[in-house]
Design a protein around this motif. Structure first.
Motif, short mmCIF file in Angstrom:
data_model
loop_
_atom_site.label_atom_id
_atom_site.label_comp_id
_atom_site.label_asym_id
_atom_site.label_seq_id
_atom_site.Cartn_x
_atom_site.Cartn_y
_atom_site.Cartn_z
N MET A 18 0.82 -1.21 0.00
CA MET A 18 0.00 0.00 0.00
C MET A 18 0.85 1.26 0.00
SD MET A 18 -2.99 -0.97 2.71
CE MET A 18 -3.66 0.70 2.67
N LEU A 19 1.87 1.28 0.85
CA LEU A 19 2.59 2.52 1.10
C LEU A 19 3.81 2.71 0.23
CD1 LEU A 19 2.27 2.57 4.96
CD2 LEU A 19 1.19 4.14 3.37
N GLY A 20 4.32 1.66 -0.38
CA GLY A 20 5.52 1.80 -1.17
C GLY A 20 6.76 1.76 -0.30
N VAL A 21 7.91 1.94 -0.92
CA VAL A 21 9.18 1.77 -0.21
C VAL A 21 9.45 2.89 0.77
CG1 VAL A 21 11.66 1.54 -0.51
CG2 VAL A 21 10.12 0.40 -2.09
N THR A 22 9.18 4.14 0.38
CA THR A 22 9.44 5.26 1.27
C THR A 22 8.25 6.19 1.26
OG1 THR A 22 10.49 6.57 -0.47
CG2 THR A 22 11.93 5.20 0.88
N SER A 23 8.22 7.07 2.24
CA SER A 23 7.08 7.97 2.40
C SER A 23 7.15 9.14 1.44
CB SER A 23 7.07 8.50 3.82
OG SER A 23 6.22 9.60 3.91
N CYS A 24 5.95 9.68 1.12
CA CYS A 24 5.90 10.90 0.33
C CYS A 24 6.23 12.12 1.16
CB CYS A 24 4.52 11.05 -0.31
SG CYS A 24 4.18 9.82 -1.58
N VAL A 25 6.19 12.01 2.45
CA VAL A 25 6.69 13.06 3.33
C VAL A 25 7.95 12.48 3.93
CG1 VAL A 25 6.27 14.47 5.36
CG2 VAL A 25 4.42 14.00 3.76
N ASN A 26 9.08 13.09 3.62
CA ASN A 26 10.35 12.39 3.69
C ASN A 26 10.75 11.89 5.05
OD1 ASN A 26 10.41 15.34 2.72
ND2 ASN A 26 11.88 15.31 4.36
N ASP A 27 10.33 12.49 6.14
CA ASP A 27 10.79 12.05 7.45
C ASP A 27 9.77 11.15 8.14
OD1 ASP A 27 12.94 12.15 9.32
OD2 ASP A 27 11.66 13.33 10.64
N LEU A 28 8.76 10.71 7.40
CA LEU A 28 7.72 9.86 7.97
C LEU A 28 8.14 8.40 7.88
CD1 LEU A 28 4.88 9.28 9.00
CD2 LEU A 28 4.06 9.47 6.67
N ASP A 29 8.39 7.78 9.02
CA ASP A 29 8.73 6.36 9.05
C ASP A 29 7.45 5.55 9.20
OD1 ASP A 29 11.52 6.72 8.96
OD2 ASP A 29 11.50 7.25 11.09
N THR A 30 7.36 4.46 8.43
CA THR A 30 6.21 3.58 8.56
C THR A 30 6.68 2.21 9.02
OG1 THR A 30 6.36 2.84 6.25
CG2 THR A 30 5.07 4.82 6.68
N VAL A 31 5.77 1.25 9.05
CA VAL A 31 6.13 -0.09 9.48
C VAL A 31 7.19 -0.67 8.56
CG1 VAL A 31 3.91 -0.55 10.53
CG2 VAL A 31 4.22 -1.02 8.11
N PRO A 32 8.04 -1.57 9.06
CA PRO A 32 9.10 -2.13 8.23
C PRO A 32 8.53 -2.94 7.07
CG PRO A 32 9.47 -2.59 10.56
CD PRO A 32 8.09 -2.04 10.44
N LEU A 33 9.30 -2.99 5.98
CA LEU A 33 8.90 -3.80 4.84
C LEU A 33 9.17 -5.27 5.11
CD1 LEU A 33 10.33 -1.73 1.85
CD2 LEU A 33 8.05 -1.66 2.82
N ASP A 34 8.28 -6.13 4.62
CA ASP A 34 8.51 -7.56 4.68
C ASP A 34 9.59 -7.92 3.65
OD1 ASP A 34 8.12 -10.44 4.12
OD2 ASP A 34 6.40 -10.21 5.48
N LYS A 35 10.57 -8.71 4.05
CA LYS A 35 11.65 -9.04 3.12
C LYS A 35 11.14 -9.89 1.96
CE LYS A 35 13.15 -13.05 5.91
NZ LYS A 35 12.80 -14.10 4.94
N ASP A 36 10.00 -10.55 2.14
CA ASP A 36 9.38 -11.33 1.08
C ASP A 36 8.12 -10.64 0.57
OD1 ASP A 36 11.28 -13.40 1.32
OD2 ASP A 36 10.20 -14.17 3.07
N GLU A 37 8.24 -9.33 0.36
CA GLU A 37 7.07 -8.52 0.00
C GLU A 37 6.35 -9.10 -1.21
OE1 GLU A 37 6.13 -4.06 -1.75
OE2 GLU A 37 8.07 -4.51 -0.86
N LEU A 38 5.02 -9.17 -1.12
CA LEU A 38 4.21 -9.69 -2.20
C LEU A 38 3.77 -8.57 -3.12
CD1 LEU A 38 1.87 -12.05 -0.13
CD2 LEU A 38 4.00 -12.64 -1.28
N VAL A 39 3.55 -8.89 -4.39
CA VAL A 39 3.06 -7.88 -5.31
C VAL A 39 1.60 -7.60 -5.00
CG1 VAL A 39 4.72 -8.51 -7.10
CG2 VAL A 39 2.48 -9.62 -7.05
N SER A 40 1.12 -6.43 -5.40
CA SER A 40 -0.21 -6.00 -5.00
C SER A 40 -1.32 -6.91 -5.53
CB SER A 40 -0.46 -4.56 -5.45
OG SER A 40 -0.35 -4.46 -6.86
N ASP A 41 -1.14 -7.46 -6.72
CA ASP A 41 -2.19 -8.31 -7.27
C ASP A 41 -2.41 -9.55 -6.42
OD1 ASP A 41 -2.52 -6.54 -9.28
OD2 ASP A 41 -1.62 -7.76 -10.86
#
Length: 539
Positions: A18-41
């Motif tokens: 949903m959120l992509g690799v990094t935020s559109c507001v540069n200093d906003l940290d979100t939850v960590p990415l899953d190393k086995d990230e699934l594609v959106s479909d």
């Protein structure tokens, strides 16, 4: 059982998608990415479930700070999860502590600055508010990116699923516009991102207040037809924003248009206020019942932020509002603590005292003067003996029974009919067309007759129905509901010397402050890392 479920356990893969690799507001940290990230479909697919979960996450961010509830698993890191990352708690501090309503005795960094109206761009609370708003905006953007017609078709979604998602998309657009409305109110000129913005290291451009106002208005008008119709009282879609929530947001936007962009929109405020009134919402018969644990049943509730005990546990939000009162009333209100740190100022008490019959006003009875030795705050560090404890919110049902636990079950009324009556009345006094002055006065007196134990003492006359009266009546009706700072700015009373309150400007008697405090600063770390942003004047 309240229908919209907030506490979905979303996978890291889903949030990453949903959120992509990094935020559109540069200093906003979100939850960590899953190393086995699934594609959106694969994550979303053709069934409705993942879409329901991602929509629920948008709503949940206004209630709890993280994916699983509690205060440890936070959406936005680097700030305290139980306080600075909480939408309601931070908004409440910025609106009520920074006004003539309430005062906090705690000395946490940034809190005395709200009490004194002396904050800086480095405030952790301002940072928390700003990044929470943009986290919510990014959630809506992500949902809209993942639910286009092309993507739904490519996943083989049925027509039934597509029809549901069409309504979900309208809700997501509204929720994004609502967050931008709060950004406009608090910060004015802010970074702008939508579903078409690049994801990655590209820094967003700043949108100026005039363009932001137009964007909020146009987005709300555009998504109105696809939103759910209003249903008064508890229903299968309770907790979802519907058309009435949108009309309420527009009513508030138009009432403050002159403040925000110097444009008169009072007629539009009347128009959208009347849409809500015509939809059949009704005042809760007893004022205090609007703020109790079974207020999900209230016909006055337009748009709630839902609290469901352990499923929405957080020290922010409604828990704070319940616990702030006093240890003396902890059992009475069924709060999980009696923190005592926040008290009403004498200036709120004095607003009630302006009326000879104020002791008949049940709203005033929520200011528990019997539990303090000094209604004035002469010692800011004294948790017990200075200021006035308030018991407005109760974690108790209307019949006196208690919900399943002392965790918060009382829904926060983000929009309720009482505010809409006041919005219409003030807009008419300011020249708005579409309702007569007599009609507007009738709505004000309906609120007062609801509030007064002696109904004969409640109504005011046409000669008393003035803007000065309305400024006070809004305080009496809406205190502790996170609107006062905005009201005082609109009435021209916020920073000047002609209206002061205890500790305004950092002195016990109160004094004027610089006019730039009418707008909060953008957080210094975001300005420092994004050359497209210009800091608000004075900071």
């Amino acid at each position: 059982m309240k229908i919209l479920k907030y506490k979905y356990i979303l996978s890291a893969a889903l949030l990453s998608t949903m959120l992509g690799v990094t935020s559109c507001v540069n200093d906003l940290d979100t939850v960590p990415l899953d190393k086995d990230e699934l594609v959106s479909d694969v994550v979303f697919g053709k069934e409705i479930g993942a879409y329901e979960q991602s929509l629920a996450k948008i709503y949940a961010g206004l209630v709890i700070g993280g994916n699983a509830g509690g205060d440890s698993d936070q959406d936005v890191v680097g700030i305290d999860g139980g306080s600075q990352a909480s939408f309601i708690r931070v908004l409440w501090n910025m609106q009520e502590l920074a006004s003539d309503i309430a005062h906090c005795c705690w000395n946490d960094p940034g809190i005395p600055d709200f009490n004194h109206i002396s904050w800086a761009a480095s405030s952790p609370w301002i940072k928390g508010s700003y990044y929470r708003l943009y986290y919510q905006i990014n959630l809506s953007n992500a949902f809209l990116r993942e639910t286009t017609d092309d993507k739904l078709a490519s996943r083989g979604c049925s027509e039934q699923v597509k029809a549901s998602i069409k309504t979900f998309r309208a809700e997501a657009r509204f929720m994004r516009a609502l967050m931008y409305l709060y950004a406009l109110d608090l910060y004015r000129n802010v970074p702008f991102v939508d579903e078409n913005s690049p994801i990655g290291s590209v820094r967003p451009q700043q949108i100026m207040k005039d363009q932001l106002f137009e964007y909020i208005e146009s987005e709300m008008l555009a998504c109105e037809s696809d939103m759910l119709d209003p249903v008064v009282g508890f229903n299968d879609n309770y907790g979802h924003a519907n058309k009435a929530a949108l009309w309420a947001a527009l009513s508030r936007l138009y009432l403050n248009a002159d403040t925000y962009v110097g444009v008169n929109k009072y007629t539009e405020c009347v128009t959208y206020s009347k849409k809500i009134i015509s939809a059949g919402y009704q005042l809760e018969p007893v004022y205090g019942d609007m703020f109790k644990a079974d207020n999900d049943q209230s016909k006055e509730m337009i748009f709630p932020l839902r609290y469901e005990g352990e499923d929405t546990m957080t020290w922010g939000g409604m828990t704070a509002l319940l616990c702030w009162g006093s240890a003396d009333f902890q059992e009475e209100t069924n709060a999980k603590g009696g923190w005592q740190g926040v008290r009403a100022k004498s200036s709120l008490y004095n607003i009630f005292e302006k009326e000879d019959s104020s002791d008949k006003d049940t709203r005033k009875a929520m200011l528990r003067t019997e539990a303090t030795t000094n209604i004035e705050i002469t010692n800011e560090a004294d948790f017990v003996n200075n200021g006035i404890p308030v018991t407005k919110f109760y974690n108790v049902n209307k019949d006196g029974s208690k919900p399943a636990s002392a965790e918060a079950w009382t829904d926060y009324p983000l929009f309720r009919l009482g505010e809409i009556y006041l919005n219409l009345a003030e807009a008419v006094l300011r020249g708005g067309q579409g309702a007569t002055k007599t009609e507007a006065l009738g709505y004000v007196n309906d609120l007062r007759k609801r509030a007064y134990s002696d109904k004969a003492s409640a109504p005011i006359s046409d000669s008393d129905f003035t803007l000065d009266f309305m400024m006070d009546e809004r305080a009496r009706e809406l205190f502790y509901e996170a609107q006062r700072r905005t009201d005082l700015i609109r009435f021209g009373k916020y920073t000047s010397a002609d209206y002061v309150w205890p500790w305004k400007g950092g002195v016990a008697a109160g004094k004027s402050v610089e006019s730039f405090y009418q707008v909060f600063p953008l957080p210094s770390d975001d300005v420092g890392s994004n050359q497209n942003l210009v800091q608000n004047e004075g900071y």
